[in-house]
Design a protein around this motif. Structure first.
Motif, PDB file in Angstrom:
ATOM      1  N   ASP A  51     -12.149 -28.320   7.141  1.00 22.24           N
ATOM      2  CA  ASP A  51     -11.881 -28.004   5.730  1.00 22.24           C
ATOM      3  C   ASP A  51     -12.900 -28.818   4.943  1.00 22.24           C
ATOM      4  N   ALA A  54     -12.076 -30.358   0.845  1.00 24.69           N
ATOM      5  CA  ALA A  54     -10.635 -30.543   1.028  1.00 24.69           C
ATOM      6  C   ALA A  54      -9.895 -31.000  -0.223  1.00 24.69           C
ATOM      7  N   GLY A  57      -5.797 -33.463  -1.472  1.00 23.35           N
ATOM      8  CA  GLY A  57      -4.638 -33.157  -0.628  1.00 23.35           C
ATOM      9  C   GLY A  57      -3.499 -32.499  -1.358  1.00 23.35           C
ATOM     10  N   SER A  66      -4.862 -27.531   0.625  1.00 25.17           N
ATOM     11  CA  SER A  66      -5.091 -27.053   1.988  1.00 25.17           C
ATOM     12  C   SER A  66      -4.891 -28.130   3.057  1.00 25.17           C
ATOM     13  N   PRO A  67      -5.305 -29.413   2.857  1.00 26.86           N
ATOM     14  CA  PRO A  67      -5.059 -30.414   3.909  1.00 26.86           C
ATOM     15  C   PRO A  67      -3.573 -30.638   4.179  1.00 26.86           C
ATOM     16  N   ILE A  86      -9.183 -32.052  13.628  1.00 25.52           N
ATOM     17  CA  ILE A  86      -9.377 -31.641  12.241  1.00 25.52           C
ATOM     18  C   ILE A  86     -10.429 -32.508  11.566  1.00 25.52           C
ATOM     19  N   PHE A  88     -11.461 -33.139   7.670  1.00 24.10           N
ATOM     20  CA  PHE A  88     -11.310 -32.955   6.235  1.00 24.10           C
ATOM     21  C   PHE A  88     -12.488 -33.636   5.557  1.00 24.10           C
ATOM     22  N   LEU A  99      -6.946 -38.575  -0.392  1.00 24.89           N
ATOM     23  CA  LEU A  99      -6.763 -37.783   0.821  1.00 24.89           C
ATOM     24  C   LEU A  99      -6.527 -38.684   2.025  1.00 24.89           C
ATOM     25  N   VAL A 103      -3.327 -38.667   4.622  1.00 27.24           N
ATOM     26  CA  VAL A 103      -3.504 -38.502   6.066  1.00 27.24           C
ATOM     27  C   VAL A 103      -2.915 -39.687   6.824  1.00 27.24           C
ATOM     28  N   VAL A 116      -7.181 -36.363  13.322  1.00 25.92           N
ATOM     29  CA  VAL A 116      -7.730 -36.066  11.997  1.00 25.92           C
ATOM     30  C   VAL A 116      -8.849 -37.042  11.662  1.00 25.92           C
ATOM     31  N   VAL A 118     -11.411 -37.920   8.437  1.00 30.48           N
ATOM     32  CA  VAL A 118     -11.699 -37.683   7.020  1.00 30.48           C
ATOM     33  C   VAL A 118     -13.123 -38.134   6.716  1.00 30.48           C
TER      34      VAL A 118
END
Length: 369
Positions: A51, A54, A57, A66-67, A86, A88, A99, A103, A116, A118
């Motif tokens: 994404d 992103a 969040g 979307s996140p 993932i 982001f 964000l 997360v 995840v 970021v």
């Protein structure tokens, strides 16, 4: 307040519609993959999701972006052993910090099968790194969500590079109403020319009479240039005067079918495709796709006899369901424009039985007369 800050301050109706189809598709996509990856021939057990715009969040009212939509889904489900990795990315440092907080405090990344990462990078710098790193990737499937502010960083060569492995799907948001509005204004035309060269095959885009026709031209151009499955979900912009769209790309027919089914499910439930001024019984989405389907389907049938499976596939490839193809064929039949015969020539076909819901058996031949 800028459009970007307004977007993150409070999601408007068209943003919510966009996120609604993202949620509907990504959840269906992962559910299907959790079963598909267990096929005997497959040795890969992870999916990659990127994404690349992103945001923070969620908006200021707590509505999930979307996140958070993805993380919430992953925290409430189990994908039967499928590993989810993932990325982001959010370029704005303040939004990226928000964000990161979401997360780090979320349940999903604490599960062993969810990883995840970021990033805080410019899209134009991050994407080439991902493409290079994934040149010989070992993921079962990949999914990219690209929801930029504007269009200037979106290039057809990047889309080709993302999709060239044959196992990747892409959902791209385009602010079509903005692009259409400035397509022929001298002060903006130079900046927009590169996009038009990539996404529009019409020699003079200023001759396109509406932003809806503009979307149709973009879809036709992308299908022709990429040789991939391309479809879209039309979203009226927040002014209620123009239209934007989510464009779906895939080399996988089943993926295309799932996206087409998802968008029509949303259309049925919301009375949309998303049109905030909707008042007629026929939805905007139906008028957008059905009007062009009849013309294109008749041209297709004029090239020679087609089986029910070929017609079924043609409908999906042009953003429509088998029921829309059935309606068009029924109309053609009543007008005496087509001839239908069974593959088993010993039998006579039933009236208006076109078998477009059957994706495996060739039952009839159809041709224009």
């Amino acid at each position: 307040m800028s459009e970007k800050n307004e977007f993150f301050g409070k999601f408007n109706d068209s943003t919510k519609a966009k996120l609604g189809i993202y949620k509907a598709y990504i959840t269906k996509y992962l559910k299907v993959l959790s079963k598909a990856y267990k096929q005997s021939w497959n040795t890969k057990n992870s999916v990659y999701i990127a994404d690349l715009f992103a945001g923070p969040g969620r908006d200021e009212l707590g509505n999930p972006g979307s996140p958070l939509i993805l993380l919430d889904y992953l925290s409430q489900t189990y994908l039967d052993g499928l590993q989810v990795k993932i990325c982001f990315n959010e370029m704005n440092p303040e939004n990226c910090q928000k964000l990161n907080q979401i997360v780090s405090g979320h349940k999903a990344p604490k599960q062993s099968w969810v990883e995840v990462n970021v990033q805080n990078q410019d899209y134009s710098e991050l994407l080439p790194k991902i493409i290079a790193k994934h040149k010989n990737h070992n993921y079962f499937k990949r999914f990219f969500f690209i929801d930029p502010f504007g269009y200037k960083g979106i290039h057809l060569d990047d889309i080709k590079a993302i999709l060239n492995d044959g196992n990747t799907e892409l959902l791209l948001f385009l602010p079509v109403s903005f692009i259409y509005r400035f397509k022929s204004k001298d002060e903006d035309y130079k900046a927009i020319r590169m996009f038009l060269d990539d996404f529009i095959s019409v020699p003079d885009p200023s001759t396109i009479g509406s932003d809806v026709a503009f979307v149709r031209s973009i879809l036709d151009t992308l299908r022709e240039k990429l040789g991939l499955f391309v479809d879209s979900f039309i979203i009226q912009d927040n002014s209620g005067k123009g239209h934007n769209c989510l464009i779906y790309f895939s080399s996988n027919r089943k993926g295309l079918e799932k996206f087409v089914e998802t968008k029509w499910n949303i259309d049925r439930e919301e009375g949309s495709g998303y049109n905030k001024n909707q008042s007629d019984q026929v939805s905007f989405l139906e008028s957008f796709f059905y009007e062009s389907l009849e013309e294109k389907l008749m041209s297709f049938l004029k090239t020679g006899h087609k089986t029910n499976i070929e017609v079924r596939n043609f409908c999906y490839e042009h953003g429509s369901l088998p029921k829309h193809g059935n309606a068009a064929l029924k109309k053609f039949s009543e007008q005496g424009k087509i001839q239908v015969r069974l593959c088993d020539e010993r039998k006579q076909p039933r009236k208006n039985a076109f078998y477009l819901d059957d994706d495996k058996n060739e039952r009839i031949y159809i041709k224009a007369v």
